[in-house]
Motif scaffolding. Structure first.
Motif, PDB file in Angstrom:
ATOM      1  N   HIS A 168       0.832  -1.204   0.000  1.00  0.00           N
ATOM      2  CA  HIS A 168       0.000   0.000   0.000  1.00  0.00           C
ATOM      3  C   HIS A 168       0.873   1.263   0.000  1.00  0.00           C
ATOM      4  O   HIS A 168       0.566   2.235  -0.701  1.00  0.00           O
ATOM      5  N   GLN A 169       1.957   1.250   0.767  1.00  0.00           N
ATOM      6  CA  GLN A 169       2.861   2.401   0.814  1.00  0.00           C
ATOM      7  C   GLN A 169       3.517   2.638  -0.546  1.00  0.00           C
ATOM      8  O   GLN A 169       3.629   3.784  -1.002  1.00  0.00           O
ATOM      9  N   ILE A 170       3.947   1.563  -1.198  1.00  0.00           N
ATOM     10  CA  ILE A 170       4.564   1.681  -2.529  1.00  0.00           C
ATOM     11  C   ILE A 170       3.535   2.219  -3.523  1.00  0.00           C
ATOM     12  O   ILE A 170       3.838   3.095  -4.334  1.00  0.00           O
ATOM     13  N   ARG A 171       2.332   1.694  -3.448  1.00  0.00           N
ATOM     14  CA  ARG A 171       1.260   2.155  -4.339  1.00  0.00           C
ATOM     15  C   ARG A 171       1.036   3.657  -4.188  1.00  0.00           C
ATOM     16  O   ARG A 171       0.934   4.386  -5.184  1.00  0.00           O
ATOM     17  N   GLU A 172       0.967   4.129  -2.950  1.00  0.00           N
ATOM     18  CA  GLU A 172       0.757   5.560  -2.719  1.00  0.00           C
ATOM     19  C   GLU A 172       1.895   6.396  -3.309  1.00  0.00           C
ATOM     20  O   GLU A 172       1.648   7.441  -3.918  1.00  0.00           O
ATOM     21  N   LYS A 173       3.133   5.940  -3.134  1.00  0.00           N
ATOM     22  CA  LYS A 173       4.297   6.680  -3.670  1.00  0.00           C
ATOM     23  C   LYS A 173       4.227   6.777  -5.190  1.00  0.00           C
ATOM     24  O   LYS A 173       4.492   7.831  -5.770  1.00  0.00           O
ATOM     25  N   ILE A 174       3.886   5.661  -5.840  1.00  0.00           N
ATOM     26  CA  ILE A 174       3.807   5.651  -7.301  1.00  0.00           C
ATOM     27  C   ILE A 174       2.697   6.586  -7.780  1.00  0.00           C
ATOM     28  O   ILE A 174       2.885   7.360  -8.727  1.00  0.00           O
ATOM     29  N   GLU A 175       1.556   6.531  -7.120  1.00  0.00           N
ATOM     30  CA  GLU A 175       0.442   7.387  -7.516  1.00  0.00           C
ATOM     31  C   GLU A 175       0.752   8.861  -7.265  1.00  0.00           C
ATOM     32  O   GLU A 175       0.380   9.721  -8.067  1.00  0.00           O
ATOM     33  N   GLY A 210       2.531  10.271 -10.055  1.00  0.00           N
ATOM     34  CA  GLY A 210       1.791  10.381 -11.307  1.00  0.00           C
ATOM     35  C   GLY A 210       1.547   9.066 -12.023  1.00  0.00           C
ATOM     36  O   GLY A 210       0.988   9.054 -13.115  1.00  0.00           O
ATOM     37  N   GLY A 211       1.963   7.960 -11.433  1.00  0.00           N
ATOM     38  CA  GLY A 211       1.738   6.658 -12.056  1.00  0.00           C
ATOM     39  C   GLY A 211       0.383   6.079 -11.662  1.00  0.00           C
ATOM     40  O   GLY A 211      -0.313   6.597 -10.802  1.00  0.00           O
ATOM     41  N   SER A 212       0.054   4.998 -12.321  1.00  0.00           N
ATOM     42  CA  SER A 212      -1.180   4.275 -12.036  1.00  0.00           C
ATOM     43  C   SER A 212      -0.792   2.866 -11.597  1.00  0.00           C
ATOM     44  O   SER A 212       0.082   2.243 -12.201  1.00  0.00           O
ATOM     45  N   VAL A 213      -1.424   2.360 -10.547  1.00  0.00           N
ATOM     46  CA  VAL A 213      -1.032   1.067  -9.977  1.00  0.00           C
ATOM     47  C   VAL A 213      -2.220   0.120  -9.944  1.00  0.00           C
ATOM     48  O   VAL A 213      -3.300   0.483  -9.487  1.00  0.00           O
ATOM     49  N   TRP A 214      -1.996  -1.114 -10.400  1.00  0.00           N
ATOM     50  CA  TRP A 214      -2.988  -2.190 -10.309  1.00  0.00           C
ATOM     51  C   TRP A 214      -2.532  -3.119  -9.194  1.00  0.00           C
ATOM     52  O   TRP A 214      -1.411  -3.626  -9.227  1.00  0.00           O
TER      53      TRP A 214
END
Length: 122
Positions: free
Chosen positions: A25-32, A35-39
């Motif tokens: 979840h932490q990695i997902r937040e950083k990517i988003e 400006g990235g999109s995470v699945w």
């Protein structure tokens, strides 16, 4: 007439073990935030759906597979399944090592780029 440039977001499929959900979840937040999109399966698969088919569809829509490689994910059949599909789709695969060494990578992922979780940008 003004032309608008539309830049598509880089789409990342984030593979992980359920035991590493918080870190995922932490990695997902950083990517988003960048400006990235995470699945991520826990957020993107609705109850009652065919998990394997949803994973395939998620990978087909992705530009890259990011594997959170931990002691738990090394043992996960789902992580291996996702990596195999990504490989068949010729997606770039990047490993993020968390509490594992470079030599701990499973055989099918030995030739993939790996970074330490400590190397991820803040």
């Amino acid at each position: 007439m003004t032309s608008q440039s539309t830049t598509a977001k880089h789409r990342i499929f984030l593979s992980h073990s359920r035991q590493d959900k918080w870190v995922c979840h932490q990695i997902r937040e950083k990517i988003e935030q960048a400006g990235g999109s995470v699945w991520v399966d826990v957020f993107d698969i609705d109850a009652g759906r065919n998990i394997s088919e949803e994973i395939k569809a998620g990978l087909r829509k992705s530009d890259e597979l990011l594997v959170l490689l931990s002691p738990a994910s090394i043992q996960s059949d789902w992580v291996k399944h996702e990596a195999g599909i990504a490989d068949a789709l010729d997606l770039p695969i990047t490993l993020v090592l968390m509490h594992v060494k470079l030599d701990d990578r499973p055989k099918p992922l030995k030739d993939r780029r790996a970074i330490s979780i400590n190397e991820l940008p803040d």
